[in-house]
Design an enzyme around this catalytic site. Structure first.
Site: not given
Ligand SMILES: CC(=O)N[C@H]1[C@@H](OP(=O)(O)OP(=O)(O)OC[C@H]2O[C@@H](n3ccc(=O)[nH]c3=O)[C@H](O)[C@@H]2O)O[C@H](CO)[C@@H](O)[C@@H]1O
Ligand SMILES: C=C(OP(=O)(O)O)C(=O)O
Length: 451
Positions: A24-25, A98, A122, A127, A312, A334, A420
């Site tokens: 999915k990711n 996302r 989620c 986020r 996750d 995280v 999802r």
């Molecule tokens: C679709 C997808 O791939 N989702 C994954 C992706 O989410 P996603 O890419 O949204 O997660 P991030 O690694 O970006 O987020 C990690 C941390 O960084 C913070 N942050 C991130 C971006 C930003 O602009 N500012 C900021 O502060 C977030 O709030 C969080 O605390 O990686 C996460 C961490 O492995 C996984 O749990 C999610 O399943």
């Molecule tokens: C947090 C998750 O996904 P997303 O970033 O798509 O919300 C997840 O796959 O557990």
């Protein structure tokens, strides 16, 4: 709403075999990468999950032709007509996932502008996407926020730049990759995320003609090129889905062979699974996970960016930890709000106490900020069926695991959210011997504790 409810009759071990497909990711991001190519791309092992449907719809709206290939789970994505697309209906995609934020770089390269609707995903923390917009500014984009979304413009070709992320964000790293590959000159990204799904995205981009090298210290160097072609790629398997089923095997005292699961991206999970007392066996085609009998052991666990314990995986594992003897400590570093799902587990009979402090050793970003981001799980607990409302994707799957491990019947509301990220989860549950029913199929039942 009854279609969105599942009755789960617990108390039976899950046993048998399931197949997992592409992650999915990774898959939705590889689909976005197809926008960067001059010719069609072919993506294999695409799972039938909602996040894929959402991105398919968004790509089609942007003029990408998406059709299925000859192989099951194969998509062919042709971006030849992106320039003539009409995106008037894009608002309909607001809040869907996302992934729309990752359209920025590819659309700026192709069209010089992009409109990104409000994001979904989620509800497990704030986020924010501040890192994304900051890096896009560094590449030369201008950004205007509107109530319905964000409008971006690149007045000229985006330029390579030096970036240091404040935190190794998965999405922001992908944003840099998808933007830098066609930018002018070299981009140096420091403090990058290096999750296996990111490495697989780099493989996709390299197949398209990109020049990307990964350093040993979270540094990624991208040399921009003038043009990229399509790719042919088989997505890496979903290690998050695999771990979820492994935790289901452990919590229900079951035995599940997960065809398609791979060792390398799951190494950290496998170590933890063994420490808890779970057994596994790896062969060329998959991994078998089972409860070997005897007591499960309490552990101390901290989620982290790769190669740490993936966040996750945390929620499904916590359900298994309710069955371990002693006090387990879980420190979620995280996301600030990823332990809220434990309230319902307590109503089922678990003993989980949340703390604002960083328990377990390493101080994290959330320590001084009043978030309940550490948990002490005291076990083993006898779980009883309950009325459950699914809060998020992994929390939802975790509730299914808890309901399957519990005595009696649970009524689980909001199961559609699980679609999802988990392909055909109800068929898989039935194949593993779970006693589940949609209310329309059920005889009247006595429901256990109410939430
Ligand atoms: C679709 C997808 O791939 N989702 C994954 C992706 O989410 P996603 O890419 O949204 O997660 P991030 O690694 O970006 O987020 C990690 C941390 O960084 C913070 N942050 C991130 C971006 C930003 O602009 N500012 C900021 O502060 C977030 O709030 C969080 O605390 O990686 C996460 C961490 O492995 C996984 O749990 C999610 O399943
Ligand atoms: C947090 C998750 O996904 P997303 O970033 O798509 O919300 C997840 O796959 O557990």
């Amino acid at each position: 709403m009854t279609d969105d409810v599942l009755l789960v009759h617990g108390g039976n071990p899950l046993e048998g075999e399931i197949q997992i497909r592409g992650a999915k990711n990774l898959v939705p991001k590889a689909m976005v990468a197809a926008l960067l190519g001059q010719g069609p791309s072919r993506l294999r092992s695409v799972p039938d999950i909602r996040d894929v449907k959402v991105v398919r719809g968004l790509l089609q709206l942007h003029g990408v032709t998406v059709r299925t290939g000859d192989e099951e789970g194969e998509l062919i994505l042709d971006p030849s007509h992106v320039e003539s697309a009409n995106v008037a209906d894009i608002d309909a995609h607001a809040g869907s996932s996302r992934i729309p934020i990752l359209f920025c770089g590819p659309l700026l390269h192709r069209l010089g502008h992009a409109f990104i609707p409000g994001l979904g995903g989620c509800d497990i923390g704030g986020r924010p996407v501040d890192f994304h917009f900051e890096v896009l500014r560094q590449f030369g984009a201008t950004i205007e926020k509107h109530p319905q979304g964000t409008y971006l413009v690149a007045a000229q070709r985006l330029r390579g730049t030096k970036i240091e992320l404040p935190y190794p964000s998965v999405g922001a790293t992908e944003q840099v990759l998808l933007t830098a590959v066609l930018a002018e000159g070299v981009t140096e990204l420091r403090n990058a995320a290096i999750e296996p799904e990111i490495v697989d995205l780099i493989c996709v981009l390299q197949k398209m003609g990109a020049i990307i090298s990964m350093g040993t210290d979270r540094t990624i160097l991208i040399t921009g090129v003038d043009e990229l072609d399509g790719y042919t790629h088989r997505a890496l398997p979903d290690r998050l889905e695999a771990a979820s089923w492994a935790c289901a095997a452990l919590a229900t005292k079951g035995d599940i062979y997960i065809r398609g699961a791979e060792q390398i991206p799951m190494m950290t999970f496998l170590n933890t699974f063994r420490k808890v007392g779970g057994a596994y066996e790896i062969d060329d085609a998959g991994i078998r996970f089972w409860h070997p009998g005897g007591e499960l052991k309490a552990i101390a666990l901290e989620t982290d960016v790769h190669p740490g314990f993936q966040t996750d995986w945390q929620q499904p594992l916590v359900v298994a930890l309710t069955q371990a003897t002693g006090l387990s400590i879980v420190h979620e570093t995280v996301y600030e709000s990823r332990l809220g799902f434990t309230g319902a587990l307590n109503q089922m009979g678990a003993h989980i106490q949340l703390y604002r402090e960083c328990l377990g050793g390493t101080p994290c970003r959330f320590g001084a900020r009043n978030f309940n981001h550490s948990a002490v799980v005291s076990g083993p607990s006898k779980l009883m069926g309950a009325e459950l409302v699914i809060p998020d994707l992994r929390g939802g799957f975790s509730y299914l695991i808890a309901a399957l491990a519990a005595e009696g019947t649970s009524t689980v509301h909001g199961i559609d959210l699980i679609n999802r990220g988990y392909e055909n989860f109800m068929d898989k549950l039935r194949d593993l011997g779970a006693h589940i029913e949609l209310p329309s199929e059920a005889e009247p039942v006595e429901v256990g504790l109410t939430a």
